[in-house]
Design a protein around this motif. Structure first.
Motif, PDB file in Angstrom:
ATOM      1  N   LEU A 563      -1.630  -6.151   2.193  1.00  0.00           N
ATOM      2  CA  LEU A 563      -0.396  -6.883   1.870  1.00  0.00           C
ATOM      3  C   LEU A 563       0.836  -6.036   2.186  1.00  0.00           C
ATOM      4  O   LEU A 563       1.833  -6.541   2.730  1.00  0.00           O
ATOM      5  CB  LEU A 563      -0.409  -7.302   0.406  1.00  0.00           C
ATOM      6  N   LEU A 564       0.775  -4.733   1.852  1.00  0.00           N
ATOM      7  CA  LEU A 564       1.895  -3.851   2.191  1.00  0.00           C
ATOM      8  C   LEU A 564       2.089  -3.793   3.706  1.00  0.00           C
ATOM      9  O   LEU A 564       3.227  -3.865   4.207  1.00  0.00           O
ATOM     10  CB  LEU A 564       1.646  -2.444   1.658  1.00  0.00           C
ATOM     11  N   ALA A 565       0.992  -3.658   4.452  1.00  0.00           N
ATOM     12  CA  ALA A 565       1.094  -3.561   5.908  1.00  0.00           C
ATOM     13  C   ALA A 565       1.627  -4.855   6.512  1.00  0.00           C
ATOM     14  O   ALA A 565       2.429  -4.832   7.457  1.00  0.00           O
ATOM     15  CB  ALA A 565      -0.269  -3.219   6.500  1.00  0.00           C
ATOM     16  N   THR A 566       1.201  -5.996   5.972  1.00  0.00           N
ATOM     17  CA  THR A 566       1.707  -7.280   6.458  1.00  0.00           C
ATOM     18  C   THR A 566       3.210  -7.385   6.218  1.00  0.00           C
ATOM     19  O   THR A 566       3.957  -7.911   7.058  1.00  0.00           O
ATOM     20  CB  THR A 566       0.974  -8.434   5.764  1.00  0.00           C
ATOM     21  N   ALA A 567       3.651  -6.876   5.080  1.00  0.00           N
ATOM     22  CA  ALA A 567       5.073  -6.950   4.745  1.00  0.00           C
ATOM     23  C   ALA A 567       5.909  -5.996   5.596  1.00  0.00           C
ATOM     24  O   ALA A 567       7.034  -6.336   5.999  1.00  0.00           O
ATOM     25  CB  ALA A 567       5.275  -6.651   3.266  1.00  0.00           C
TER      26      ALA A 567
END
Length: 699
Positions: A563-567
Motif C-alpha cells: 500500500l505504501l509503494a502504491t501510494a
C-alpha cells in the motif's frame, strides 16, 4: 468439506514436521487445496516409501497452525493445542476397525503463558510410562518441567527451574539427562537437568560471557556439537564430552551470512569408540531463498556437498539404516518427506548431475572443538585470553560451506530442461497436479537494488520480463522471506498466466544480521526504497516493450508495504494492488493489536516515525494517493492484525469519494484468522486474487 474428502485429498501444504525418537514414524500439519489444517502421521518403513495417514478430526474440525506435535514410536501423535494461557494435551491415533475419523483423547490441560513438548528417547512405551517432557514458562520467570504419559493421568512435575530454558538435547538413551539452554542476565548457557532428582548442573562454560548451546549429541560416543560466540562470532564447534580437549571451531563451518544447522548424525556402529573417527553429520546450509546439504566429518576437516535438487529443506531430520529423511519442498514440489542415500549422493558430482545452471550469488561459509558429561567445556587459555589464541581453531582452504552452497544446489533450470532428481534422492507423497495440469517451476534471481543486489523467487520462465502481466509479491513478517518452496498462492497466480517476482528486500531474513536489521526502527524505510526501485526499473523496462506496469500483492507486513509503494510510486507505475490482512501503520497497529503483537512491534521499532522525503508511513493519510484498482481481503477473526485496520481503510476510501465495486473491492472472510489464505475457503480467495491481479477488475 467432509471428513472423507479431507482424509483422501492431497496435501498441498505441510509444516511442523517432527520425527519419533526411533525414526519409525513422523508427523506434521497438513492442508489440502481448500481445507483446514489437520495432523498427518507418517509410517517410515525400513524399506520402501514413507506413507502419510491423515488424522481427520470428528466434526470436520481443523487444527490450529500454532499446535505443537510430537510423533510417537507407535504412530500416535501427542498434540499441544494452545489457546492463550490454556494448553490442551491431546493424543491422536489413526482410524482403525472401520472408523472414519481419528481417535482423539484429551489427556490434561495446563495453564500458563507458554508450554512446549519434547519427546523422550527410545521406542514404544506402555500407556502409564511417560512419553514426553513438558516445559512451561511463566512471568516470574520460572520454567516448570513435567513428565507426560498417555494414560490420562495428571502430568508429574519433576522440577521447577529459575529462569527461562530453551533448547532440549538428550544426553542418554533412557530419558534421564536433558540438556537445556538457560537464559540468565542476557547470556545463554547449556545446563543439564536430571529428571530423576530434579537437579540442574552446568554443562557448557566456554567463556564467562559467551553464549554456549549444545545442538547435537551422540550418547554412544560422547561426540557433541555446540554453537557459541566465544571465538568472537557465532560459530559451530565440536568436541567429546568427558575428553581432555577443549572445543574446536573449524573454519569450514563458519562464514558470515550463512546459517549452518547440524540436522542428523549418522547411526554409529555397535561398539564404536568414543572418538570422532568415522562420525558423519548432515549439515543444512541456508542462505536466502534456498538450502544446501553437506556432509561433515570431524576428521575430514571439510564439507562435502550432497547434490539435492534446488529447493528448501525442513531443518529437521532422522538418519537410520533406511537413509536420511528430511522434509523438502520446491516451487513445483509440494512439501513432503525426502529419503536420501548419502553414500550414493556422495558419489555424484555436479558434472554428473542433471544439466542445471546455477545462478551465482555472493555467498560465503568455514571447521570446529568439549570433559565429564555433567561438567562444562572449558578453554585451556589463560583468564581473559581469546579462544582464537588459547584454543584450537582449525583452518582449511577447501571444503567450506561457501563452496558447498555455490557448487550445489543450482538455483534454477533452463527452460525446457526436465525436472529430475539425482540418484539417491526420493521424495515421497508430494502432491501431484490435477489431470492435465502441472506445477509451475520458479528460479532464484538477483535484481539490482539501491543498496546492493536483491534476491527474488521468479515464476515465468526465461521470458518473465515480457509477460503480459507481472506481479511483484511482498512477503509478511517483516522478519520473514520468500523461499524456493511450494507456495499455493504464487502457484495459483502462475497458473493464471502471471509472471510473479517475489523479492527479499532489506529486512528479510536469511542474508545476515545487518540485512535483517536494516528496517529496525524504520518500517517502510529501506525496504520501501528497495520496492520503489524495483517498481521503477520494471515499469520502465515493460513500458519500452509496450506492456503494462507491474501489479503489487502483499500479505500482512507485505500488504502494508504494498500500500505504501502504491501510494508513493509515480503515477502509472503500478497497474493494480491486492492486499491481504494489511495494517495501516506501526503506530496504529500498536494502538489496536493484542499484547504479543504490540511487544513484537515495539521490539522491532515498528512504531518509530521516519522523517524523509517520502512523507508519512501511514496508509490512512495516503488513501487519496491509492488511485490504482485495489482489492482488500481480511479475516474477521484475525488475531494478529485486527480487521479494524482494513475496515478503517475502507471507510476512508468511501469518505474521499471512491466507489466500492468500481475503484476498490473489500472482502471480509467470515470466521477466518490471520492465515486467511491457508484456512478453509482459501482456494476461493486464491482464485479471487489471481483473477484480480490479471484483470484489475475489483468485481
Amino acid at each position: 468439506m467432509s471428513i472423507a474428502t479431507r482424509t483422501t485429498a492431497q496435501a498441498l501444504r505441510r509444516l511442523s514436521f517432527t520425527f519419533a525418537a526411533n525414526g519409525s514414524h513422523a508427523a506434521c500439519l497438513a492442508a489440502a487445496a481448500d481445507g483446514g489444517w489437520y495432523v498427518e502421521s507418517w509410517r517410515l518403513p525400513a524399506d520402501g516409501p514413507a506413507e502419510p495417514t491423515a488424522l481427520a478430526l470428528p466434526g470436520n474440525r481443523s487444527e490450529s497452525l500454532r499446535s505443537q506435535l510430537v510423533s510417537l514410536p507407535d504412530g500416535r501423535v501427542l498434540l499441544c493445542r494452545h489457546d492463550g494461557d490454556r494448553h490442551d494435551l491431546v493424543a491422536l491415533s489413526a482410524p482403525s476397525g472401520g472408523d472414519l475419523h481419528t481417535t482423539e483423547s484429551l489427556l490434561t490441560t495446563l495453564r500458563m503463558p507458554g508450554l512446549r513438548l519434547l519427546p523422550l528417547p527410545g521406542g514404544a512405551r506402555p500407556a502409564q510410562v511417560p512419553v514426553a517432557v513438558a516445559l512451561g514458562t511463566d512471568t516470574r520467570p520460572v520454567t516448570t518441567v513435567w513428565l507426560v504419559a498417555l494414560d490420562g493421568s495428571r502430568p508429574r512435575q519433576v522440577a521447577e527451574l529459575p529462569g527461562l530454558h530453551g533448547g532440549g538435547v538428550w544426553l542418554d538413551r533412557t530419558g534421564r539427562l536433558l540438556a537445556l539452554d538457560r537464559v540468565s542476565s542476557g547470556v545463554v548457557k547449556s545446563v543439564v537437568l536430571d529428571l530423576t532428582s530434579g537437579q540442574v548442573t552446568p554443562l557448557l562454560e566456554i567463556a564467562a560471557e559467551s553464549n554456549d548451546r549444545l545442538v547435537l549429541f551422540d550418547p554412544d560416543t560422547g561426540f557433541a556439537m555446540v554453537r557459541s560466540d566465544a571465538p568472537g562470532a557465532d560459530r559451530l564447534g565440536w568436541g567429546v564430552l568427558g575428553g581432555s580437549e577443549p572445543p574446536r571451531f573449524p573454519d569450514c563451518l563458519h562464514v558470515p551470512g550463512l546459517f549452518l544447522r547440524p540436522v542428523a548424525l549418522a547411526p554409529s556402529a555397535p561398539g564404536a569408540p568414543a572418538v570422532p573417527d568415522g562420525l558423519r553429520v548432515a549439515v543444512q546450509i541456508d542462505h536466502g531463498t534456498a538450502s544446501a546439504l553437506a556432509l561433515w566429518q570431524p576428521t575430514g576437516g571439510r564439507l562435502d556437498p550432497l547434490p539435492i535438487p534446488p529447493g528448501r529443506l525442513g531443518a529437521v531430520g532422522h538418519w537410520s539404516a533406511a537413509g536420511l529423511r528430511m522434509p523438502y519442498s520446491a516451487p513445483d514440489r509440494p512439501a513432503a518427506l525426502a529419503t536420501l542415500d548419502v553414500d550414493t549422493l556422495l558419489g555424484l558430482t555436479p558434472s554428473g548431475a542433471p544439466a542445471l545452471t546455477p545462478v551465482p550469488l555472493p555467498l560465503q561459509l568455514s571447521p570446529l572443538n568439549p570433559a565429564d558429561p555433567l561438567n562444562p567445556f572449558r578453554w585451556t587459555g589463560a583468564q581473559g585470553e581469546s579462544p582464537d589464541a588459547g584454543g584450537p581453531v582449525e583452518t582449511v582452504v577447501q571444503g567450506t560451506a561457501r563452496e558447498a552452497v555455490q557448487s550445489w544446489p543450482p538455483r534454477s533450470a533452463p527452460t525446457g530442461v526436465p525436472r529430475t532428481s539425482p540418484a539417491g534422492f526420493r521424495l515421497d507423497a508430494s502432491a501431484t497436479p490435477g489431470e492435465g495440469g502441472h506445477w509451475h517451476p520458479a528460479q532464484s534471481l538477483e535484481m539490482s537494488g539501491p543498496a546492493g543486489p536483491i534476491e527474488a523467487v521468479v515464476y515465468g520462465g526465461d521470458a518473465w520480463l515480457s509477460s503480459p502481466q507481472l506481479v511483484l509479491a511482498l512477503h509478511g513478517g517483516p522478519a520473514d522471506a520468500w523461499r524456493l518452496e511450494f507456495d499455493p498462492a504464487l502457484q495459483r497466480m502462475a497458473a493464471e498466466g502471471l509472471t510473479v517476482i517475489a523479492p527479499n528486500q532489506r529486512g528479510s531474513i536469511g542474508y545476515g544480521v545487518d540485512y535483517a536489521m536494516a528496517i529496525r526502527g524504520a518500517w517502510g524505510g529501506p525496504d520501501l526504497d528497495d520496492i520503489l526501485h524495483l517498481i521503477d526499473g520494471l515499469s520502465g523496462q515493460r513500458s519500452a516493450l509496450g506492456l503494462e506496469p507491474p501489479a503489487l500483492f502483499g500479505v500482512s507486513y507485505g500488504a502494508f508495504l504494498a500500500l505504501l509503494a502504491t501510494a508513493y510510486a509515480p503515477p502509472g507505475q503500478v497497474s493494480r494492488c491486492a492486499v491481504v490482512a494489511p495494517f495501516l501503520s506501526g503506530a496504529r497497529l500498536l494502538a489496536e493489536a493484542a499484547a504479543p503483537v504490540r511487544a513484537l512491534t515495539t521490539r522491532l521499532g515498528g512504531g518509530d516515525p521516519i522523517a524523509d522525503a517520502h512523507g508519512p508511513r501511514d496508509v490512512l493519510q495516503l488513501a487519496h494517493r491509492l488511485t490504482a484498482p485495489l482489492l482488500i481481503v481480511h479475516g474477521d477473526r484475525d488475531e494478529v492484525v485486527p480487521v479494524s485496520q482494513s475496515r478503517s481503510l475502507r471507510h476512508e476510501l468511501l469518505r474521499i469519494g471512491r466507489a466500492e465495486g468500481t475503484d476498490f473491492r473489500y472482502v471480509e472472510a467470515a470466521g477466518s484468522g490471520h492465515e486467511v489464505l491457508a484456512e478453509e475457503g482459501g482456494a476461493v480467495l486464491h482464485e479471487l486474487l489471481a483473477s484480480f491481479l490479471r484483470t484489475g477488475r475489483p468485481t
